[in-house]
Design a protein around this motif. Structure first.
Motif, PDB file in Angstrom:
ATOM      1  N   ARG A   1      23.382 -14.788  34.357  1.00  0.00           N
ATOM      2  CA  ARG A   1      22.116 -15.467  34.085  1.00  0.00           C
ATOM      3  C   ARG A   1      22.369 -16.735  33.293  1.00  0.00           C
ATOM      4  O   ARG A   1      23.192 -16.753  32.375  1.00  0.00           O
ATOM      5  N   ARG A   2      21.667 -17.793  33.651  1.00  0.00           N
ATOM      6  CA  ARG A   2      21.752 -19.075  32.950  1.00  0.00           C
ATOM      7  C   ARG A   2      20.420 -19.342  32.251  1.00  0.00           C
ATOM      8  O   ARG A   2      19.371 -19.381  32.900  1.00  0.00           O
ATOM      9  N   GLU A   3      20.478 -19.492  30.938  1.00  0.00           N
ATOM     10  CA  GLU A   3      19.279 -19.816  30.175  1.00  0.00           C
ATOM     11  C   GLU A   3      19.016 -21.315  30.256  1.00  0.00           C
ATOM     12  O   GLU A   3      19.939 -22.131  30.138  1.00  0.00           O
ATOM     13  N   LEU A   4      17.742 -21.695  30.451  1.00  0.00           N
ATOM     14  CA  LEU A   4      17.351 -23.098  30.531  1.00  0.00           C
ATOM     15  C   LEU A   4      16.294 -23.397  29.483  1.00  0.00           C
ATOM     16  O   LEU A   4      15.403 -22.581  29.233  1.00  0.00           O
ATOM     17  N   PRO A   5      16.348 -24.568  28.879  1.00  0.00           N
ATOM     18  CA  PRO A   5      15.321 -24.923  27.892  1.00  0.00           C
ATOM     19  C   PRO A   5      13.965 -25.162  28.545  1.00  0.00           C
ATOM     20  O   PRO A   5      13.839 -25.949  29.488  1.00  0.00           O
ATOM     21  N   GLY A   6      12.961 -24.463  28.055  1.00  0.00           N
ATOM     22  CA  GLY A   6      11.606 -24.647  28.555  1.00  0.00           C
ATOM     23  C   GLY A   6      11.370 -24.127  29.958  1.00  0.00           C
ATOM     24  O   GLY A   6      10.316 -24.387  30.546  1.00  0.00           O
ATOM     25  N   ARG A   7      12.322 -23.400  30.545  1.00  0.00           N
ATOM     26  CA  ARG A   7      12.176 -22.854  31.900  1.00  0.00           C
ATOM     27  C   ARG A   7      12.584 -21.392  31.884  1.00  0.00           C
ATOM     28  O   ARG A   7      13.267 -20.923  30.963  1.00  0.00           O
ATOM     29  N   GLU A   8      12.171 -20.676  32.891  1.00  0.00           N
ATOM     30  CA  GLU A   8      12.602 -19.289  33.006  1.00  0.00           C
ATOM     31  C   GLU A   8      14.093 -19.233  33.330  1.00  0.00           C
ATOM     32  O   GLU A   8      14.640 -20.164  33.927  1.00  0.00           O
ATOM     33  N   PRO A   9      14.773 -18.183  32.933  1.00  0.00           N
ATOM     34  CA  PRO A   9      16.209 -18.080  33.208  1.00  0.00           C
ATOM     35  C   PRO A   9      16.485 -18.075  34.712  1.00  0.00           C
ATOM     36  O   PRO A   9      15.679 -17.617  35.527  1.00  0.00           O
ATOM     37  N   VAL A  10      17.653 -18.590  35.065  1.00  0.00           N
ATOM     38  CA  VAL A  10      18.095 -18.591  36.461  1.00  0.00           C
ATOM     39  C   VAL A  10      19.103 -17.459  36.647  1.00  0.00           C
ATOM     40  O   VAL A  10      20.097 -17.369  35.914  1.00  0.00           O
ATOM     41  N   THR A  11      18.835 -16.597  37.606  1.00  0.00           N
ATOM     42  CA  THR A  11      19.762 -15.508  37.938  1.00  0.00           C
ATOM     43  C   THR A  11      20.638 -15.943  39.105  1.00  0.00           C
ATOM     44  O   THR A  11      20.134 -16.331  40.163  1.00  0.00           O
ATOM     45  N   ILE A  12      21.951 -15.911  38.892  1.00  0.00           N
ATOM     46  CA  ILE A  12      22.915 -16.303  39.923  1.00  0.00           C
ATOM     47  C   ILE A  12      23.692 -15.058  40.333  1.00  0.00           C
ATOM     48  O   ILE A  12      24.376 -14.453  39.508  1.00  0.00           O
ATOM     49  N   ALA A  13      23.562 -14.677  41.587  1.00  0.00           N
ATOM     50  CA  ALA A  13      24.266 -13.502  42.113  1.00  0.00           C
ATOM     51  C   ALA A  13      25.289 -13.956  43.134  1.00  0.00           C
ATOM     52  O   ALA A  13      25.129 -14.991  43.792  1.00  0.00           O
ATOM     53  N   GLY A  14      26.352 -13.180  43.271  1.00  0.00           N
ATOM     54  CA  GLY A  14      27.385 -13.559  44.225  1.00  0.00           C
ATOM     55  C   GLY A  14      28.312 -12.422  44.575  1.00  0.00           C
ATOM     56  O   GLY A  14      28.202 -11.302  44.054  1.00  0.00           O
ATOM     57  N   VAL A  15      29.241 -12.719  45.457  1.00  0.00           N
ATOM     58  CA  VAL A  15      30.224 -11.754  45.946  1.00  0.00           C
ATOM     59  C   VAL A  15      31.608 -12.235  45.546  1.00  0.00           C
ATOM     60  O   VAL A  15      31.915 -13.434  45.608  1.00  0.00           O
ATOM     61  N   VAL A  16      32.460 -11.302  45.150  1.00  0.00           N
ATOM     62  CA  VAL A  16      33.835 -11.639  44.791  1.00  0.00           C
ATOM     63  C   VAL A  16      34.603 -11.995  46.063  1.00  0.00           C
ATOM     64  O   VAL A  16      34.723 -11.180  46.983  1.00  0.00           O
ATOM     65  N   THR A  17      35.132 -13.228  46.112  1.00  0.00           N
ATOM     66  CA  THR A  17      35.862 -13.675  47.300  1.00  0.00           C
ATOM     67  C   THR A  17      37.347 -13.905  47.027  1.00  0.00           C
ATOM     68  O   THR A  17      38.106 -14.207  47.954  1.00  0.00           O
ATOM     69  N   GLN A  18      37.777 -13.779  45.768  1.00  0.00           N
ATOM     70  CA  GLN A  18      39.197 -13.860  45.437  1.00  0.00           C
ATOM     71  C   GLN A  18      39.401 -13.275  44.048  1.00  0.00           C
ATOM     72  O   GLN A  18      38.517 -13.356  43.190  1.00  0.00           O
TER      73      GLN A  18
END
Length: 588
Positions: free
Chosen positions: A50-67
């Motif tokens: 999760r990435r916290e942003l000032p004045g915005r809702e947090p951004v959730t980044i999901a992914g798959v392990v590729t290496q």
């Protein structure tokens, strides 16, 4: 199976397994994470940060392990590994994993912050990461490396948003046909398609041994672990409940009995009458090799086919041509050749502009077809038994056995059957019920170079079949040798074990570099599946077939009730046990 998943992210997606690296560039679509001591990440694991942003809702980044990588931190030279192992040089082992993003929610494309916690995605978080929550109808395909089900979006299979499946891999290792039949089983038994699945049909061409002739027999090797694997996918473990098998008549058999040796239940013979051959203009499918269309004698083919359609009249099971009754395919070939070599009748059959050399080339090819097609085009069985392959009037799964036929005869059967089925769907003018067509060795029937009647039918299915409810599930060893328009029209692309040279071809550009390398080592049952909903192909394993794939695995034969039903529908159907074969004699 169709329940939608919660849309909002949970506060605890899973255990923390690492932190975003600060020594490697992090981008919105790809980043590295250091793995915590006592934890591990493997290829195909699903993670979320999760990435916290000032004045915005947090951004959730999901992914798959590729290496995944591991290294000694504190080492400078290659030889330092020995000193570190001896304890004379201080260093520590650090693992790191490359993450390829699959979902950013909300869609604010910012990189994750170095040092941010990375969690293993579980439960609803995993489903969101792989877009399963957006799939209103999810077809189970197998389980991921984490042992949790992996799904296919039915919208990209049944034609609503896309259609067709392309499966590639080495013969005998990639389990292409096994995956195709498992996918059909999942479609029919998962309940995802609702009433559409009840009415849907499948047409399977069996080209290797008698492997697919036992789909309606339970597998005697089915164990508790396999049953549990099906249960995890929400599927019952069993055979296909409604199957009808067709096989060609035995060569030289005037009774037209089906040419099979190990099928335990009823099998119907299929063939075409001479009248059907002439009236339906099937002669071009005798010349179904892609190289044939490059030859000048194709003009003769179409002229002769048109003449047969005009002049041939049904006569006592055969046809009447020029006042002569013809009762077999070899006799028909001889008559055609006689008329073409006679200067007085040649122009009537082939046109006045055709020269002798072109006619002779046509005649040689036609004469060569007598041995291969004599048992398929008949004048002596017209009134003896039903003989047409018609999925609309058949069982849910129709298996057409081709393995005992020579190459030319196989091409003829595939071409004519697909032509008939597609024309029936065109006349119906509706996409329902669905028809799934499973065809192996697609590179033989629709090669990249050249043209043929079969290739044109397959192109028609690939480009217009979606609107008519015809779904092609094609399998081939080499996608690079299949007509490009067929491959590109396949919404779902599946790869099993690949040959190294084939893996480097641009047709597999949808696979990340690491997955291309892994495809060289993939074991039977492991597939890489690419679908439009998910930006990264998913690695999965599908369970062992719950239906028999050979005579030695076939469970109990159909009940006497079913036998009586089969015999009532077709008194000529073969319902007895064929000659027993030892395991090492079974043709696979």
């Amino acid at each position: 199976m169709t329940d939608t998943l919660p849309a909002q992210p949970s506060d605890t997606p899973g255990a923390a397994v690492g932190r975003v690296l600060g020594t490697a560039d992090a981008t919105p679509l790809q980043f590295w994470t250091a793995v915590m001591p006592g934890s591990f990440l493997q290829l195909d694991d699903v993670v979320v940060t999760r990435r916290e942003l000032p004045g915005r809702e947090p951004v959730t980044i999901a992914g798959v392990v590729t290496q995944v990588r591991a290294r000694h931190e504190g080492a400078q030279f290659d030889s330092d590994v020995f000193a570190i192992a001896d304890g004379t040089l201080p260093a520590q082992v650090q693992e790191a994993a490359e993450i390829t993003a699959t979902r950013v929610d909300p869609e604010i494309y910012v990189p994750p912050a170095p040092g941010a916690l990375v969690h293993r995605a579980e439960g609803d978080a995993r489903a969101r990461a792989l877009h399963f929550d957006r799939m209103e109808r999810r077809i189970p395909m197998g389980t991921g490396r984490d042992g949790v089900p992996v799904y296919l979006n039915a919208d990209f299979l049944d034609g609503q948003r896309g259609a067709h499946v392309s499966i590639s891999g080495i013969s005998g290792v990639a389990t292409k046909t096994s995956f195709a039949t498992f996918l059909l089983y999942s479609v029919f038994r998962s309940g995802v398609l609702g009433g559409d699945a009840v009415n849907a049909k499948a047409l399977i061409f069996n080209v290797k041994g008698e492997d697919l002739l036992f789909l309606d027999h339970p597998n005697s090797r089915l164990d508790d672990a396999t049953i549990a694997a099906y249960a995890k996918l929400g599927l019952p473990a069993g055979a296909f409940p409604d199957v009808r098998v067709y096989a060609p008549p035995r060569a030289g058999d005037s009774s037209g009995s089906p040419d099979v040796s190990s099928r335990l239940a009823g099998v119907d013979s299929f063939y075409w009458t001479l009248s059907e051959f002439c009236a339906d203009r099937l002669l071009p499918y005798v010349f179904a090799d892609a190289d044939d269309e490059r030859q000048q004698y194709t003009m003769v083919v179409h002229s002769v086919a048109a003449h047969l359609a005009r002049a041939a009249q049904p006569a006592d099971g055969g046809v009447s041509l020029d006042g002569v009754r013809i009762g077999s395919y070899p006799d028909l070939v001889d008559h055609i050749v006689e008329q073409l070599t006679d200067e007085e009748t040649r122009s009537e059959w082939a046109g006045s502009a055709i020269n002798t050399g072109t006619v002779n080339a046509f005649a040689r090819r036609l004469i060569g077809s007598k041995k291969d097609l004599a048992r398929l085009i008949r004048g002596d069985l017209a009134t003896r038994r039903p003989h047409s392959i018609n999925t609309a009037e058949s069982a849910q799964v129709t298996v057409v056995d081709l393995h005992n036929l020579p190459d030319r005869a196989q091409r003829f059967v595939v071409g004519v059957t697909l032509k008939s089925e597609f024309e029936r769907k065109e006349k119906a003018g509706t996409a329902k019920p669905l028809l799934f067509v499973v065809l192996d060795e697609l590179n033989k029937y629709a090669p990249r170079e050249g043209s043929s009647p079969i290739k044109e039918v397959l192109l028609d299915i690939a480009e217009r079949g979606r609107s008519l409810g015809v779904v092609l599930i094609g399998a081939q060893q080499t996608a690079s040798e299949v007509e490009r328009r067929i491959v590109t029209n396949s919404a779902i692309r599946v790869v099993g074990r690949l040959d190294p040279a084939e893996a480097s071809r641009p047709e597999y550009g949808f696979l990340p570099t690491v997955q291309r390398q892994r495809a060289l080592l993939a074991k039977p049952g492991t597939m890489f599946v690419n679908q439009p909903d998910i930006p990264v192909p998913l690695c999965l394993e599908f369970p062992f077939p719950a239906w028999a794939t050979r005579v030695s695995e076939a469970g109990a034969a159909p009940s006497e009730t079913l036998r009586s039903i089969v015999q009532a529908a077709d008194p000529f159907a073969v319902v007895g046990r064929g000659p027993a074969l030892a395991d090492d004699e079974i043709p696979f």
